[in-house]
Design an enzyme around this catalytic site. Sequence first.
Site, PDB file in Angstrom:
ATOM      1  N   ARG A   1     -32.287 195.127  55.049  1.00 58.11           N
ATOM      2  CA  ARG A   1     -33.699 195.152  54.637  1.00 58.11           C
ATOM      3  C   ARG A   1     -33.831 195.705  53.211  1.00 58.11           C
ATOM      4  O   ARG A   1     -34.695 195.270  52.450  1.00 58.11           O
ATOM      5  CB  ARG A   1     -34.538 195.971  55.614  1.00 58.11           C
TER       6      ARG A   1
ATOM      7  N   GLU B   1     -32.877 192.931  51.073  1.00 57.04           N
ATOM      8  CA  GLU B   1     -33.957 191.943  51.052  1.00 57.04           C
ATOM      9  C   GLU B   1     -35.072 192.366  50.100  1.00 57.04           C
ATOM     10  O   GLU B   1     -35.750 191.534  49.511  1.00 57.04           O
ATOM     11  CB  GLU B   1     -34.514 191.757  52.481  1.00 57.04           C
TER      12      GLU B   1
ATOM     13  N   SER C   1     -32.972 203.910  35.574  1.00 52.21           N
ATOM     14  CA  SER C   1     -31.601 204.368  35.784  1.00 52.21           C
ATOM     15  C   SER C   1     -31.322 204.591  37.265  1.00 52.21           C
ATOM     16  O   SER C   1     -32.152 205.159  37.984  1.00 52.21           O
ATOM     17  CB  SER C   1     -31.369 205.691  35.039  1.00 52.21           C
TER      18      SER C   1
END
Lengths: 164, 164, 164, 164, 164, 164, 164, 164, 164, 164
Positions: C105, C108, C131
């Site tokens: 996830r 994703e 960063s």
Amino acid sequence: MAEAASVPSNNRPYADLPPISAALFEAKARKGLTFDEIAKAIGKDEIWLAAAFYGQAKFSSEELVKLAEVLDIPTASVQNELGAHWWPNRGGLGPMPPTDPVIYRLYESVLVYGHAIKAVIHEKFGDGIMSMIDCKVNVTKKPDPKGDRVVLTFDGKFLPYAKW
Amino acid sequence: MAEAASVPSNNRPYADLPPISAALFEAKARKGLTFDEIAKAIGKDEIWLAAAFYGQAKFSSEELVKLAEVLDIPTASVQNELGAHWWPNRGGLGPMPPTDPVIYRLYESVLVYGHAIKAVIHEKFGDGIMSMIDCKVNVTKKPDPKGDRVVLTFDGKFLPYAKW
Amino acid sequence: MAEAASVPSNNRPYADLPPISAALFEAKARKGLTFDEIAKAIGKDEIWLAAAFYGQAKFSSEELVKLAEVLDIPTASVQNELGAHWWPNRGGLGPMPPTDPVIYRLYESVLVYGHAIKAVIHEKFGDGIMSMIDCKVNVTKKPDPKGDRVVLTFDGKFLPYAKW
Amino acid sequence: MAEAASVPSNNRPYADLPPISAALFEAKARKGLTFDEIAKAIGKDEIWLAAAFYGQAKFSSEELVKLAEVLDIPTASVQNELGAHWWPNRGGLGPMPPTDPVIYRLYESVLVYGHAIKAVIHEKFGDGIMSMIDCKVNVTKKPDPKGDRVVLTFDGKFLPYAKW
Amino acid sequence: MAEAASVPSNNRPYADLPPISAALFEAKARKGLTFDEIAKAIGKDEIWLAAAFYGQAKFSSEELVKLAEVLDIPTASVQNELGAHWWPNRGGLGPMPPTDPVIYRLYESVLVYGHAIKAVIHEKFGDGIMSMIDCKVNVTKKPDPKGDRVVLTFDGKFLPYAKW
Amino acid sequence: MAEAASVPSNNRPYADLPPISAALFEAKARKGLTFDEIAKAIGKDEIWLAAAFYGQAKFSSEELVKLAEVLDIPTASVQNELGAHWWPNRGGLGPMPPTDPVIYRLYESVLVYGHAIKAVIHEKFGDGIMSMIDCKVNVTKKPDPKGDRVVLTFDGKFLPYAKW
Amino acid sequence: MAEAASVPSNNRPYADLPPISAALFEAKARKGLTFDEIAKAIGKDEIWLAAAFYGQAKFSSEELVKLAEVLDIPTASVQNELGAHWWPNRGGLGPMPPTDPVIYRLYESVLVYGHAIKAVIHEKFGDGIMSMIDCKVNVTKKPDPKGDRVVLTFDGKFLPYAKW
Amino acid sequence: MAEAASVPSNNRPYADLPPISAALFEAKARKGLTFDEIAKAIGKDEIWLAAAFYGQAKFSSEELVKLAEVLDIPTASVQNELGAHWWPNRGGLGPMPPTDPVIYRLYESVLVYGHAIKAVIHEKFGDGIMSMIDCKVNVTKKPDPKGDRVVLTFDGKFLPYAKW
Amino acid sequence: MAEAASVPSNNRPYADLPPISAALFEAKARKGLTFDEIAKAIGKDEIWLAAAFYGQAKFSSEELVKLAEVLDIPTASVQNELGAHWWPNRGGLGPMPPTDPVIYRLYESVLVYGHAIKAVIHEKFGDGIMSMIDCKVNVTKKPDPKGDRVVLTFDGKFLPYAKW
Amino acid sequence: MAEAASVPSNNRPYADLPPISAALFEAKARKGLTFDEIAKAIGKDEIWLAAAFYGQAKFSSEELVKLAEVLDIPTASVQNELGAHWWPNRGGLGPMPPTDPVIYRLYESVLVYGHAIKAVIHEKFGDGIMSMIDCKVNVTKKPDPKGDRVVLTFDGKFLPYAKW
């Protein structure tokens, strides 16, 4: 200076760049200018300028004006395509591993010397990295009777790892 | 100087190196020596030495003797494993693209600046490459009040493409 | 508090970590401590501590002493394996794309929201990056009658791209 | 406000989006609007709006009407291309691993902190995941004298694993 | 009921599972029990139980006790390896695309019917997904004179996409 | 019913389908018909019909006639492009692993439950597979106060492995 | 007949097979039997038998008894490892594309003749596939003065695509 | 015989073939000819002919003349595109692993039976390969009351490995 | 000599080459010239010439003039596309592993003989490589009553590894 | 001649070879023999012999006897491991693309000169391939004042494509 010059805009890497990029490369060839000459005209280094030609850096508005001037192309078209609304979509210009031998040798430097470079950076600086964002890249020619040498330098800020 | 030190020899990159490599790293840690100190003891540069520790370069017989001495390990064992019959199987120490951020930044330099470097090499030298075989690699620390900088240099022979 | 606990040290991700890592996880389970409790004991945040357990961060010498104490394991063994000579070899703990649904996830989120995040960063900060080195990561539980929510925060320094 | 603006519609990610997407980006540039300004005009958050510009979210019919209005483009054309019959084909906008450094850093967060985040979620919530469907994403600028910081937040519902 | 039974614990998928998993499979074979029989004994469905055998689901403490009992193996060893401190590291049991024909056919269903299923879900439910977390999976045998049929059912919660 | 509707025919999956496919999807949108309504008109199930729209199934000549009729498009053009000489080139409509979350969840079902499904099929049927050729696929909506559920069913013939 | 024979059980493909497989191959070598001779002894074809040796098919209980007898190995050990509880995990024995030239040529047949075979199957049988489950494979030697020929035959059931 | 027929020339595999290939397929459909009928007209086998349609074999000049005749297309256009200067660029017509189920089953035969075929070839012929260059491929229909069968035969020369 | 000849310029490898490349190949076919004849006309070897046709080498200005002459095409167009501003982007003409059997066999030579070649180079020359930059490649036909033979020779400079 | 010598048998390529291979390499080092000297002793060429050491060729029974003799190792152990029952599983010794620079240069020759070699083979021989099965490989040292050269030759039979 060539009277006409074209780049294969349906081939990589041109096909992966904004259409104006091909125009920049063609104007450079027609004017017979080197990256260094163009870079000087806009107050930048040649490697940075070349990177910007390949869509890997962002020209400021002032730089675009000077660029159009030195290349004799309409300011409007560079502003239209590479203006304030355009942001580099860096990387992705060619296959990885690279197939071109020049670029592959750079890749090979990571394969062969990557761990050694990492180990020495850690030993000299501690836990962190060499920034590739705050980094200046330079290529110079070092004459040598046994064959000229390419000196390629990366000058990047050391960034210590955050602990929290 | 640590009294004992071990490296995870069942982990990458150690698992991909001759067993003697783990012993070299552990001896280095026990003796509290830097790559630079060991390198000086055998008359080499620290990056070359670190590369050799990672199995990316070949020690001569004389270098192996000095190495064993400076690290206080039996000469026979380094000769047995890294002697004349051993040849580096370079590369292959870790995944590509690299997952470690230090090494990834080097890889990213190829993604972002590879085409620019190639273009400037062509412009300055003609059709050819920067050798990664006849190439010296160097890492130095450049103090800077805004944060120290890593200066990484590749000094490689230009090789023009054969035409026949 | 479990009397005994083992982790599958021949399985990923343990097999890709120094052998001491399995010992840390097992001690944590035996002591019945949370990451937060251990983190507090050594003066760190729980996510940083968990990352260090997974070999993604480097304990200082003082932190190793406190860690050994809170987990009731010999200081010598953590110093021997994770001491000054050990440097994280970050990343590489599992396949990419991740197969585990929790980690997938996160992956994703890059697929679906990566371009939007990049575009808004550019709009708000200019040409540069967030960063992931100077970055703090945090997970909190937000109670919600329709189902509790995970609030995951990255607080990273903006790094403007160098121009030279 | 630019008089004209174009995006490289034959390049990624534009080439992977419905043709109307390029028109949306160009209108945004011509109008000189930020994602936040457009988002406010249609009652949404800027990240959601940016995601929708990149084809990663679905506008309702009412939102399309307002969008056309704020961008000064014909309602019919957005309805024709992004109306009720259009469904997002999410993901797939660029290579994975990402080559662009901004997006790569997000990817790197999964490599480096993925297991730590998973472990802390399990510890705080039990066996389940943070939903990336019922999830709100937010980017804010946190001024900092040492360099402004990007605060990126995911607020997603915890979903416990079904057992049956 | 076999007197002895072993599974190739150095082969996939066993090599990617906690060592106790091989013991579970071997005990099941020795006892001559089906997944359904074991599942019933601990109050679960056979597919869930089989998934848990393959390290894809988490037994509760009570379930571990019953499992040890029905399989005649020491409770301590399952608690030690699969107790509260163990969390599934889901997926990753075999190559993708699958090489085993049974699993490949499932993969092929995604290739051939994936877009159709997505389109019908959108049409019936709107913009969202079928949860694979809050999802129950079931396999039944449907006798048929022309050849028995496998009926495989996924019963997953519809999750609408968040808009914010 | 939309007056006009277009699909991004230069985007995936449309770009990978015969040109007539875009026309089918656009006609469906203009007519305001669901897959189920079109399917009923030609005597088929909605999933089969949707699969055929995505080039994953072959219409008979009679079905093409009815399809043209219900969608109000010329029979000649569907016969010309999808007639007897056209055969589905199944799969290949999008990347694998899928990037779209709806389709990815189906893929995840193979990752997480693939081995469990295989094991139960073997236990119930013996050594063989569930056919994905002689297989019917079905999606229904199961209302649920806690959130409606998608019920996805595969009804495929068991094929025992040949022995010879 | 060799007095002793070993196979490299830590190499592929043996390392990917149940330990008993190496024992089968070694017994075959010691007994000096061909696949055909063993196959005849248990009433099967040589290709099926060889596939079973490579873990690609399932012996019945009776076949295991005969196999142990013809190879002079304990029945208990084959029953223990390959008995009723063992199911083939087909495929996955080597890299794809294959690197071994013998197997690569089979792979090349798919590259070069795959579309032609598909087209002719469709023309002769309609929309469907040649089953690789209900399929018999055969290798015979056809003497030829210009060099003997390998005749490789697949005899697989045609499966028409379901329409529903 | 269709009055008009088109193939999706912007789709794979047509997009990867010379433009004339689409014309060949369309002419075949318009004339209502099978591969076998065309093959007979030019004195070849149907599988060879189909392979040549897919750009996997080279027509002689005489065959091109006959081909143009039987398909009623101008000889000049086939000579212009597929004449003496054209050489097949074999393979590369679709993804590997194949996504189309017909072609995947062929690929699966390599996965499942590749090692068995190799082992039996070695046993019957010695160390060498079955040539896929000097190889004839054949597909026939074998009627069977339980379902017709596809018989696919490869008749390839055995090539012993050179020793020198 | 063909009156007309075309190459599939939308297919690989032509699609990956500058547009002028297709014109070169078509002119060669129209003129009925071999690579050797063209090579002789411009004072080069046939393999080098063929490589240059495929965009893998750089013509000098003088060579371009002679090339245009021998092929009867306008000098301006080759200068415009392949002049001083054009640099080869080597490699990348086709998939790797190659799918074409001719090129695959070269690739297979690396798979099968790569380590042996490396070992013998080390034994004869020491630690270094055979340059593929300063390397001449040659193909000759060696008549043989048992079948003519292809003799392919690489004559490359040995480059010893730098030590520093 | 070394008194002792070991090769890293847990590293590639040794880990992918039969255990006896490490013994062969170690004996060669202990005896101080070159590949050429061993090859001559068994009547073969050095490249063939080196290939056989790397498991890429099959020794005859007589060759094994001589090999054991020249290396001073027990005949029984080579017969036991590499005897009649052992067949090379060619290829697969290292990653592709190769990471070792020596082997990568061979791979690069395919990238850069593959299409040129193919085109010249077609022009000189017609439609077919250079066999890599009936092929002899040779490496010689050509002294050159500007640096010695490696001459690598492949002498392979031309195989015309079957037409049927």
